[in-house]
Design a protein around this motif. Structure first.
Motif, PDB file in Angstrom:
ATOM      1  N   TRP A 176       0.818  -1.202   0.000  1.00  0.00           N
ATOM      2  CA  TRP A 176       0.000   0.000   0.000  1.00  0.00           C
ATOM      3  C   TRP A 176       0.856   1.259   0.000  1.00  0.00           C
ATOM      4  N   ALA A 177       0.374   2.290  -0.671  1.00  0.00           N
ATOM      5  CA  ALA A 177       0.950   3.621  -0.525  1.00  0.00           C
ATOM      6  C   ALA A 177       0.659   4.109   0.895  1.00  0.00           C
ATOM      7  N   PRO A 178       1.539   4.904   1.484  1.00  0.00           N
ATOM      8  CA  PRO A 178       1.348   5.330   2.875  1.00  0.00           C
ATOM      9  C   PRO A 178       0.040   6.063   3.136  1.00  0.00           C
ATOM     10  N   ASP A 179      -0.510   6.743   2.132  1.00  0.00           N
ATOM     11  CA  ASP A 179      -1.765   7.473   2.339  1.00  0.00           C
ATOM     12  C   ASP A 179      -3.001   6.622   2.069  1.00  0.00           C
ATOM     13  N   SER A 180      -2.804   5.319   1.797  1.00  0.00           N
ATOM     14  CA  SER A 180      -3.895   4.352   1.589  1.00  0.00           C
ATOM     15  C   SER A 180      -4.729   4.637   0.343  1.00  0.00           C
ATOM     16  N   SER A 181      -4.217   5.471  -0.558  1.00  0.00           N
ATOM     17  CA  SER A 181      -4.988   5.817  -1.752  1.00  0.00           C
ATOM     18  C   SER A 181      -4.783   4.846  -2.902  1.00  0.00           C
ATOM     19  N   ALA A 182      -3.701   4.036  -2.836  1.00  0.00           N
ATOM     20  CA  ALA A 182      -3.365   3.172  -3.971  1.00  0.00           C
ATOM     21  C   ALA A 182      -2.540   1.989  -3.480  1.00  0.00           C
ATOM     22  N   VAL A 183      -2.489   0.992  -4.341  1.00  0.00           N
ATOM     23  CA  VAL A 183      -1.675  -0.201  -4.094  1.00  0.00           C
ATOM     24  C   VAL A 183      -0.588  -0.263  -5.158  1.00  0.00           C
ATOM     25  N   TYR A 184       0.634  -0.531  -4.735  1.00  0.00           N
ATOM     26  CA  TYR A 184       1.696  -0.863  -5.678  1.00  0.00           C
ATOM     27  C   TYR A 184       1.643  -2.369  -5.913  1.00  0.00           C
TER      28      TYR A 184
ATOM     29  N   PRO B 149       7.004  -5.622 -14.043  1.00  0.00           N
ATOM     30  CA  PRO B 149       7.077  -4.235 -13.593  1.00  0.00           C
ATOM     31  C   PRO B 149       6.325  -4.012 -12.283  1.00  0.00           C
ATOM     32  N   VAL B 150       6.490  -2.789 -11.765  1.00  0.00           N
ATOM     33  CA  VAL B 150       5.676  -2.293 -10.669  1.00  0.00           C
ATOM     34  C   VAL B 150       4.580  -1.414 -11.270  1.00  0.00           C
ATOM     35  N   PHE B 151       3.344  -1.677 -10.866  1.00  0.00           N
ATOM     36  CA  PHE B 151       2.204  -0.870 -11.293  1.00  0.00           C
ATOM     37  C   PHE B 151       1.647  -0.122 -10.081  1.00  0.00           C
ATOM     38  N   ARG B 152       1.043   0.999 -10.359  1.00  0.00           N
ATOM     39  CA  ARG B 152       0.308   1.729  -9.317  1.00  0.00           C
ATOM     40  C   ARG B 152      -1.176   1.577  -9.600  1.00  0.00           C
ATOM     41  N   VAL B 153      -1.907   1.039  -8.615  1.00  0.00           N
ATOM     42  CA  VAL B 153      -3.330   0.775  -8.784  1.00  0.00           C
ATOM     43  C   VAL B 153      -4.095   1.606  -7.760  1.00  0.00           C
ATOM     44  N   PRO B 154      -4.679   2.734  -8.160  1.00  0.00           N
ATOM     45  CA  PRO B 154      -5.433   3.550  -7.208  1.00  0.00           C
ATOM     46  C   PRO B 154      -6.753   2.880  -6.827  1.00  0.00           C
ATOM     47  N   VAL B 155      -7.211   3.160  -5.624  1.00  0.00           N
ATOM     48  CA  VAL B 155      -8.512   2.630  -5.194  1.00  0.00           C
ATOM     49  C   VAL B 155      -9.614   3.200  -6.076  1.00  0.00           C
ATOM     50  N   GLU B 156      -9.430   4.419  -6.515  1.00  0.00           N
ATOM     51  CA  GLU B 156     -10.355   5.051  -7.471  1.00  0.00           C
ATOM     52  C   GLU B 156      -9.553   5.473  -8.691  1.00  0.00           C
ATOM     53  N   GLY B 157      -9.867   4.935  -9.861  1.00  0.00           N
ATOM     54  CA  GLY B 157      -9.153   5.299 -11.079  1.00  0.00           C
ATOM     55  C   GLY B 157      -8.484   4.105 -11.727  1.00  0.00           C
ATOM     56  N   GLU B 158      -7.774   4.360 -12.818  1.00  0.00           N
ATOM     57  CA  GLU B 158      -7.147   3.311 -13.605  1.00  0.00           C
ATOM     58  C   GLU B 158      -5.697   3.083 -13.170  1.00  0.00           C
TER      59      GLU B 158
ATOM     60  N   THR C 112      -1.683   2.338 -13.606  1.00  0.00           N
ATOM     61  CA  THR C 112      -0.622   2.776 -14.506  1.00  0.00           C
ATOM     62  C   THR C 112       0.653   1.999 -14.202  1.00  0.00           C
ATOM     63  N   ARG C 113       1.494   1.866 -15.209  1.00  0.00           N
ATOM     64  CA  ARG C 113       2.774   1.197 -15.028  1.00  0.00           C
ATOM     65  C   ARG C 113       3.779   2.200 -14.473  1.00  0.00           C
ATOM     66  N   LEU C 114       4.422   1.855 -13.353  1.00  0.00           N
ATOM     67  CA  LEU C 114       5.373   2.766 -12.723  1.00  0.00           C
ATOM     68  C   LEU C 114       6.773   2.594 -13.289  1.00  0.00           C
ATOM     69  N   THR C 115       7.305   1.370 -13.305  1.00  0.00           N
ATOM     70  CA  THR C 115       8.650   1.129 -13.838  1.00  0.00           C
ATOM     71  C   THR C 115       8.555   0.805 -15.323  1.00  0.00           C
ATOM     72  N   GLN C 116       9.472   1.348 -16.111  1.00  0.00           N
ATOM     73  CA  GLN C 116       9.388   1.216 -17.562  1.00  0.00           C
ATOM     74  C   GLN C 116      10.498   0.357 -18.154  1.00  0.00           C
ATOM     75  N   ASP C 117      11.384  -0.170 -17.328  1.00  0.00           N
ATOM     76  CA  ASP C 117      12.526  -0.918 -17.855  1.00  0.00           C
ATOM     77  C   ASP C 117      12.150  -2.382 -18.090  1.00  0.00           C
ATOM     78  N   ALA C 118      13.133  -3.177 -18.491  1.00  0.00           N
ATOM     79  CA  ALA C 118      12.898  -4.595 -18.802  1.00  0.00           C
ATOM     80  C   ALA C 118      13.172  -5.485 -17.603  1.00  0.00           C
ATOM     81  N   ALA C 119      12.983  -4.950 -16.407  1.00  0.00           N
ATOM     82  CA  ALA C 119      13.365  -5.657 -15.190  1.00  0.00           C
ATOM     83  C   ALA C 119      12.182  -6.397 -14.572  1.00  0.00           C
ATOM     84  N   ALA C 120      12.517  -7.160 -13.531  1.00  0.00           N
ATOM     85  CA  ALA C 120      11.529  -7.844 -12.703  1.00  0.00           C
ATOM     86  C   ALA C 120      11.700  -7.343 -11.278  1.00  0.00           C
ATOM     87  N   TYR C 121      10.586  -7.072 -10.599  1.00  0.00           N
ATOM     88  CA  TYR C 121      10.633  -6.532  -9.242  1.00  0.00           C
ATOM     89  C   TYR C 121       9.888  -7.449  -8.278  1.00  0.00           C
TER      90      TYR C 121
END
Length: 661
Positions: free
Chosen positions: A311-319, A329-338, A340-349
């Protein structure tokens, strides 16, 4: 000289296994695995990684340390089987709970259990841990274990299913959750230790659990038995003070499972929701976020199979970490909204940790050509900075590129291709197709086992394809292979192999194929349905599906897809029906302690190959599981595979490796 040329050097490379951020955001703690001095086994130790400094080692013991968790005060809780120097009688060496003070000094043992201590979670001054407990009164646990041992009894009476899991037998004890409080005395043990789940039975097998931020409630997975050997996994809330349990969310034909995370404000829970499969119902996982009080929730980011959440510290989204196009990749998933992809490289996290101020996400950063190490991700821009690692990354002996092909049904099939540095049109490399396991999985990360760069160091171009049933390409990629393992997967593999072999830096005549687990199933399928390969290596492979589906450790899972034993799907998809078509030399590899793909599969395959007079060899590990993990056995595995390929692909005389009897 690369560490990949001598396999003994490779197995000695230290490995970063985990990452945990302190409550104040100043340092991380990692479990690091390295070769023990005897060279026969691995040990673990805890390392501190300051976010603005150099790593340093925290613990040293012959037994090693695992499962590091920070208390709110910044002390580190960990489990270890190390002896307690203050104890009069050490007894059996089972994992105990230890505390390493932030201010420095020696670690001290703070809790023990006759059945050992497993996973640990803490919040405020509350500590919750899992422990294996014999049925009956918990107070007489130690005496009953001793009586059983003294009598030489190993028998386990089961009344439910399953009875084994991956590489270990289940029972006679069963896991329960215990709650305690950190001692007020700096040198004291945990106080008020109590059993939260005396009626758990088998409900906490392979459980995942966490604590709400106030330490008042445990959120845990809870297995519920169903008719005909099936089960469902619910999410429950257990009151730490009273042990009272309520169901947070349960849904017919779905499991609510790992990963689990509670929002910092304590109002929501995020986890994975997995639907139960069927003959015509493919597997599907998605992120589920729900209200802890009401259980009302919904699915998010439906094409992303959750691997890790934070969770993001403000509880608004999940990584969220999920497979995607041969990356993770790492994605950011807001509780409200669509999302988005956070990391853009060819890596695994993996191993996500959000900083308290919300500016950064810390994670293990790796890739197919990059061993895991700690990294800091900017939570706004996605920019990634590597942190100094307690285990320096080895340089890979080659170069990695990406290729794709169009399958016969129009689907794009992509793959990684690892090439030796000297591969060229004037010096084309022999070719090795390596099929991943799963089957629901992806080649998108570093592998300590089944490592393609060892093969590249020995001159092979290694193709790592993601055919049907692979994750990271949307639900359609899984749907198109469901219940059609062999034929559909082979068509995908043929398409991408054709593209690889058309390259002028690959020798299209000297080619081999190999795979483990589902990859082993496909290696067996290839053997009976094509003669294009000079050699095939099949590890931990499925051979007779009817036999396998009733002897694996999770029969209920496989029979959902294949139906009742003896059905048409078994007949159509079992590789053993094409035994009479096999002419390619085969190397069969299996560990006797493999309960996911039982040894009976290899024994039956080996016998069938012998009576059919197929040129073959059987590399057998009496003391290993699905993966072959002991350093010496790993050396024997790679050396035998390389010798077998050298004989049949390179045309060299067979030379038995010194590492095998």
């Amino acid at each position: 000289m690369s560490a990949f040329n001598d396999i003994r050097d490779y197995v000695a490379i230290p490995r970063v296994l985990s990452l945990k951020l302190s409550p104040d955001g100043s340092r991380l703690v990692s479990v690091v695995q390295s070769l023990n001095p005897d060279g026969k086994s691995y040990g673990t130790a805890l390392w501190a990684i300051p976010v603005d400094g150099e790593p340093y080692r925290l613990t040293r013991s012959a037994k090693g340390e695992t499962t590091a968790e920070f208390t709110d005060a910044g002390d580190v809780l960990f489990t270890s089987s190390r002896p307690d120097p203050t104890a009069k009688d050490a007894g059996d060496e089972v994992p105990a709970l230890w505390l390493l003070p932030r201010a420095g000094g020696e670690a001290r043992q703070v809790a023990t259990r006759p059945g050992g201590i497993g996973a640990v979670r803490t919040a405020r001054d509350v500590v919750v841990f899992a422990s294996d407990v014999l049925d009956g009164e918990e107070a007489g646990e130690e005496e009953r274990r001793k009586a059983r041992k003294d009598a030489g009894i190993s028998a386990i009476l089961h009344e439910g299913y399953p009875v084994r899991y991956w590489d270990h037998d289940l029972g006679p004890g069963r896991p329960r959750l215990f709650a305690a409080r950190l001692g007020a005395d700096q040198d004291g043990r945990l106080e008020d230790v109590r059993d939260l789940t005396p009626d758990a039975g088998d409900a906490l097998r392979d459980t995942s659990f966490t604590l709400t931020p106030d330490g008042a409630t445990v959120i845990a997975t809870w297995r519920v038995p169903l008719p005909r050997g099936q089960m469902r996994t619910e999410l429950v809330a257990i009151d730490v003070a009273t042990g009272e349990r309520r169901v947070v969310v349960a849904e017919d034909h779905h499991d609510f499972t790992h990963p689990i995370a509670v929002s910092p404000d304590g109002t929501r829970v995020a986890c994975s929701r997995e639907r139960h499969t069927g003959l015509d119902v493919p597997v599907r996982n998605e992120l589920w976020i729900g209200d802890l009080a009401t259980g009302q929730g919904r699915g998010y980011a439906p094409d992303l199979f959750p691997t890790d959440v934070e969770w993001a510290p403000d509880s608004s989204a999940v990584y969220l970490v999920a497979d995607h196009q041969g990356r993770r990749p790492v994605f950011r998933v807001p509780v409200e909204g669509e999302h988005t992809r956070l990391t853009q490289d060819a890596a695994a996290y993996l191993g996500l940790n959000a900083s308290p101020d919300g500016r950064f996400v810390y994670a293990l950063h790796s890739a197919v050509d990059r061993a895991p190490g700690p990294a800091r991700i900017d939570a706004v821009t996605g920019e990634v900075d590597d942190l100094p690692s307690p285990a320096p990354r080895p340089d890979v002996p080659g170069r990695l590129t990406e290729i794709s092909a169009t399958a016969d049904d129009g689907t794009t099939v992509r793959a990684w291709l690892a090439l030796p540095e000297n591969a060229s049109a004037d010096n084309p490399a022999p070719f090795l197709l390596w099929i991943h396991g799963g089957p629901v999985g992806s080649w998108n990360d570093w592998q300590w086992r089944w490592q393609s760069w060892i093969m590249t160091a020995h001159g092979y171009a290694v193709l790592l394809p993601d055919p049907c049933l692979s994750t990271g390409y949307g639900q359609e990629m899984i749907d198109r292979g469901w219940g059609n393992w062999g034929p559909r997967t082979l068509a995908d593999l043929d398409a991408v192999v054709d593209v690889a072999l058309a390259r002028d830096d690959i020798d299209g005549e000297r080619i081999a194929a190999m795979g483990g687990s589902f990859g082993g199933y496909m290696a067996n399928w290839l053997a009976g349905h094509t003669d294009r390969y000079k050699a095939i290596v099949t590890h931990a492979s499925l051979w007779n599906l009817d036999q396998f589906a009733g002897t694996t450790d999770a029969s209920m899972y496989w029979q959902r897809e294949f139906g009742e034993p003896g059905s048409e799907r078994y007949a159509n998809l079992s590789p053993h029906h094409a035994l009479d078509k096999i002419t390619t030399p085969m190397l069969v590899i299996h560990g006797d302690k493999d309960y996911r793909v039982p040894i009976g599969e290899a024994l039956r395959l080996w016998w069938d190959l012998r009576r059919s007079e197929v040129e073959s060899k059987f590399l057998y590990f009496p003391d290993e599981n699905h993966w072959i993990l002991k350093p010496g056995n790993a050396v024997a595995w790679y050396e035998t595979v390389l010798a077998f390929l050298a004989q049949h692909v390179l045309g060299q005389e067979w030379k038995r490796p010194d590492s095998v009897a």
